[in-house]
Design a protein around this motif. Structure first.
Motif, PDB file in Angstrom:
ATOM      1  N   LEU A   1      -1.196   0.069  -8.723  1.00  0.00           N
ATOM      2  CA  LEU A   1       0.170  -0.432  -8.611  1.00  0.00           C
ATOM      3  C   LEU A   1       0.299  -1.380  -7.427  1.00  0.00           C
ATOM      4  O   LEU A   1       0.942  -2.441  -7.531  1.00  0.00           O
ATOM      5  N   ALA A   2      -0.323  -1.012  -6.310  1.00  0.00           N
ATOM      6  CA  ALA A   2      -0.283  -1.877  -5.130  1.00  0.00           C
ATOM      7  C   ALA A   2      -1.003  -3.190  -5.381  1.00  0.00           C
ATOM      8  O   ALA A   2      -0.559  -4.264  -4.946  1.00  0.00           O
ATOM      9  N   LEU A   3      -2.108  -3.104  -6.103  1.00  0.00           N
ATOM     10  CA  LEU A   3      -2.881  -4.317  -6.417  1.00  0.00           C
ATOM     11  C   LEU A   3      -2.053  -5.272  -7.266  1.00  0.00           C
ATOM     12  O   LEU A   3      -2.026  -6.489  -7.006  1.00  0.00           O
ATOM     13  N   ILE A   4      -1.359  -4.732  -8.257  1.00  0.00           N
ATOM     14  CA  ILE A   4      -0.526  -5.559  -9.133  1.00  0.00           C
ATOM     15  C   ILE A   4       0.666  -6.119  -8.371  1.00  0.00           C
ATOM     16  O   ILE A   4       1.005  -7.302  -8.499  1.00  0.00           O
ATOM     17  N   THR A   5       1.291  -5.284  -7.555  1.00  0.00           N
ATOM     18  CA  THR A   5       2.479  -5.703  -6.794  1.00  0.00           C
ATOM     19  C   THR A   5       2.161  -6.831  -5.826  1.00  0.00           C
ATOM     20  O   THR A   5       2.956  -7.760  -5.646  1.00  0.00           O
ATOM     21  N   ASN A   6       0.989  -6.769  -5.216  1.00  0.00           N
ATOM     22  CA  ASN A   6       0.611  -7.771  -4.208  1.00  0.00           C
ATOM     23  C   ASN A   6      -0.138  -8.967  -4.787  1.00  0.00           C
ATOM     24  O   ASN A   6      -0.558  -9.853  -4.043  1.00  0.00           O
ATOM     25  N   SER A   7      -0.326  -8.995  -6.089  1.00  0.00           N
ATOM     26  CA  SER A   7      -1.062 -10.098  -6.705  1.00  0.00           C
ATOM     27  C   SER A   7      -0.168 -11.322  -6.887  1.00  0.00           C
ATOM     28  O   SER A   7       1.061 -11.244  -6.799  1.00  0.00           O
ATOM     29  N   ASN A   8      -0.815 -12.436  -7.166  1.00  0.00           N
ATOM     30  CA  ASN A   8      -0.108 -13.690  -7.409  1.00  0.00           C
ATOM     31  C   ASN A   8       0.284 -13.744  -8.888  1.00  0.00           C
ATOM     32  O   ASN A   8      -0.592 -13.852  -9.748  1.00  0.00           O
ATOM     33  N   PRO A   9       1.588 -13.664  -9.201  1.00  0.00           N
ATOM     34  CA  PRO A   9       2.000 -13.607 -10.619  1.00  0.00           C
ATOM     35  C   PRO A   9       1.641 -14.858 -11.408  1.00  0.00           C
ATOM     36  O   PRO A   9       1.343 -14.773 -12.603  1.00  0.00           O
ATOM     37  N   VAL A  10       1.660 -16.012 -10.759  1.00  0.00           N
ATOM     38  CA  VAL A  10       1.325 -17.260 -11.453  1.00  0.00           C
ATOM     39  C   VAL A  10      -0.145 -17.252 -11.871  1.00  0.00           C
ATOM     40  O   VAL A  10      -0.492 -17.589 -13.009  1.00  0.00           O
ATOM     41  N   LEU A  11      -1.005 -16.834 -10.928  1.00  0.00           N
ATOM     42  CA  LEU A  11      -2.432 -16.787 -11.242  1.00  0.00           C
ATOM     43  C   LEU A  11      -2.732 -15.701 -12.272  1.00  0.00           C
ATOM     44  O   LEU A  11      -3.631 -15.870 -13.109  1.00  0.00           O
ATOM     45  N   LEU A  12      -1.993 -14.600 -12.223  1.00  0.00           N
ATOM     46  CA  LEU A  12      -2.181 -13.550 -13.228  1.00  0.00           C
ATOM     47  C   LEU A  12      -1.864 -14.076 -14.630  1.00  0.00           C
ATOM     48  O   LEU A  12      -2.624 -13.835 -15.580  1.00  0.00           O
ATOM     49  N   CYS A  13      -0.759 -14.776 -14.751  1.00  0.00           N
ATOM     50  CA  CYS A  13      -0.381 -15.356 -16.051  1.00  0.00           C
ATOM     51  C   CYS A  13      -1.405 -16.387 -16.503  1.00  0.00           C
ATOM     52  O   CYS A  13      -1.745 -16.464 -17.695  1.00  0.00           O
TER      53      CYS A  13
END
Length: 325
Positions: A45-57
Motif C-alpha cells: 500500500l505504501a509503495l502504491i501510495t508513494n508511486s508516480n501515478p503518471v508513470l504507473l498509467c
C-alpha cells in the motif's frame, strides 16, 4: 470438428492424470502469494501510495502494447501451419487470450481464440500459442542475461543479446519449435498432430528477429517505467531489478501447471533480487513483485474489456456480411 473434439478430450485426460500434483502445487503457489499479500500488504500500500501515478498509467499502457505486439510472432507461427490471418487479428486474439492464462491448462487460450476467430484449427492455434510463449521466454531470457552481463562488459552483453536473437529467430523460422511442441503434445495426449505439423518451411528468420526485438524494447520500457515509478534505484540497480523481473517472469511461465506462475514468479523475483545483491529488503522486494502482478492483472482486464467486445462485434458484422474480421 471430430478431430478437434478428440484433441480436447485427450488434453483433458492428460491433465486429469496429474490432477493431484497440479492441485497441490497450484494450491501451494496460491497460498504463497496470499501469504505475501497478507504479510506485506502495508508495504504494498505504501509503495502504491508513494508511486508516480503518471508513470504507473504509462507502464500499464506499455504492458498492453507489449502483449499486443506478441501478435506478430503468433501470426508468423500460425502461417507455418498454413493459417493466414492479419496482424491486427492475431494481436487482438493474443490480447483476448491473456485472461485465459489464469485457468489451469494451456489449451484454454487456444479454445478461446478458436471460438472468437472461427478458425477451425485448434491444434494449430495451440501449438502456435505455445511457440509464441517459448519464443518470448527465450528472447527475454537472453535480454535478462545480457543486462546482467552489461554490469561487467557492454561488449559481452551485446554479443549475448545478438546471439540469442539470431539463434531463436533461426530456430523459429525453421519451425523447429513447432515440431518439438507437437511431439511433446503427442506424447502427452497420444493424439497425432499430422494436420498441425508445420506445412510451410523456409521462412525468413528476419521477421522473427524483428518481432522479438520490438517486443523486447516495449516490454523493457514497461518494466523500467514501472520500477522507476515505484522504487528509488540508481541506473545500475534499476537494470538489475529489470533483469530480475524478466527472469522471474520466465521461471513463472516454466511452471506451466500453475496458472500464470502465481506465487512462483513472486518468490523467484525476491530470490533473484537477493542473489544479485539489490539494495532492498524483503518487504520492498515482495511489494514490488506483488505490484508487478497487480499491474499485469490490470492490463489483462483492460485488454479483455476492450478487445472481447470488439471481436464479438466484428464477428457479428462478418456474419451479416458487412465486415471482414
Amino acid at each position: 470438428m471430430r478431430k478437434v473434439q478428440v484433441l480436447i478430450e485427450r488434453a483433458q485426460e492428460a491433465l486429469t492424470n496429474s490432477r493431484i500434483f497440479r492441485v497441490a502445487l497450484g494450491t501451494t503457489a496460491g497460498t504463497l502469494l496470499l501469504w505475501l499479500a497478507w504479510r506485506y500488504w502495508l508495504d504494498l500500500l505504501a509503495l502504491i501510495t508513494n508511486s508516480n501515478p503518471v508513470l504507473l498509467c504509462l507502464s500499464i499502457a506499455l504492458g498492453i502494447l507489449a502483449n499486443y505486439i506478441t501478435g506478430f510472432p503468433f501470426r508468423l507461427f500460425l502461417a507455418q501451419h498454413g493459417v493466414s490471418i492479419t496482424f491486427h487479428t492475431a494481436a487482438s486474439l493474443q490480447l483476448a487470450a491473456q485472461i485465459a492464462k489464469y485457468i489451469p491448462g494451456k489449451v484454454w487460450s487456444a479454445v478461446m481464440q478458436a471460438q472468437l476467430s472461427g478458425i477451425n484449427r485448434l491444434g494449430s492455434l495451440l501449438v502456435a500459442g505455445i511457440d509464441t510463449s517459448m519464443f518470448i521466454m527465450l528472447t527475454l531470457t537472453g535480454i535478462g542475461v545480457a543486462i546482467l552481463i552489461a554490469q561487467f562488459t557492454w561488449l559481452g552483453a551485446i554479443v549475448i543479446g545478438a546471439v540469442t536473437f539470431t539463434a531463436v529467430s533461426h530456430l523459429s523460422s525453421k519451425a523447429l519449435l513447432a515440431r518439438v511442441v507437437a511431439k511433446f503434445l503427442h506424447k502427452r495426449t497420444q493424439y497425432t498432430f499430422r494436420q498441425y505439423q508445420p506445412s510451410v518451411l523456409g521462412f525468413s528468420w528476419k521477421p522473427f528477429a524483428a518481432a522479438g526485438f520490438l517486443h523486447a524494447i516495449i516490454y523493457t520500457s514497461f518494466v523500467l517505467v514501472l520500477l522507476t515509478a515505484t522504487i528509488d534505484f540508481n541506473a545500475q540497480y534499476l537494470l538489475i531489478a529489470t533483469a530480475s523481473v524478466f527472469l522471474s517472469w520466465v521461471i513463472g511461465n516454466l511452471a506451466v501447471i500453475v496458472p500464470s506462475g502465481i506465487g512462483i514468479r513472486e518468490i523467484a523475483f525476491i530470490g533473484l533480487s537477493h542473489a544479485f545483491s539489490l539494495p532492498a529488503d524483503t518487504a520492498t522486494l515482495a511489494s514490488v513483485a506483488m505490484l508487478v502482478r497487480l499491474i499485469n492483472l490490470v492490463q489483462d482486464v483492460i485488454s479483455a474489456g476492450i478487445v472481447l467486445p470488439a471481436i464479438f462485434f466484428a464477428h457479428r458484422q462478418k456474419k451479416n456480411g458487412s465486415m471482414q474480421f
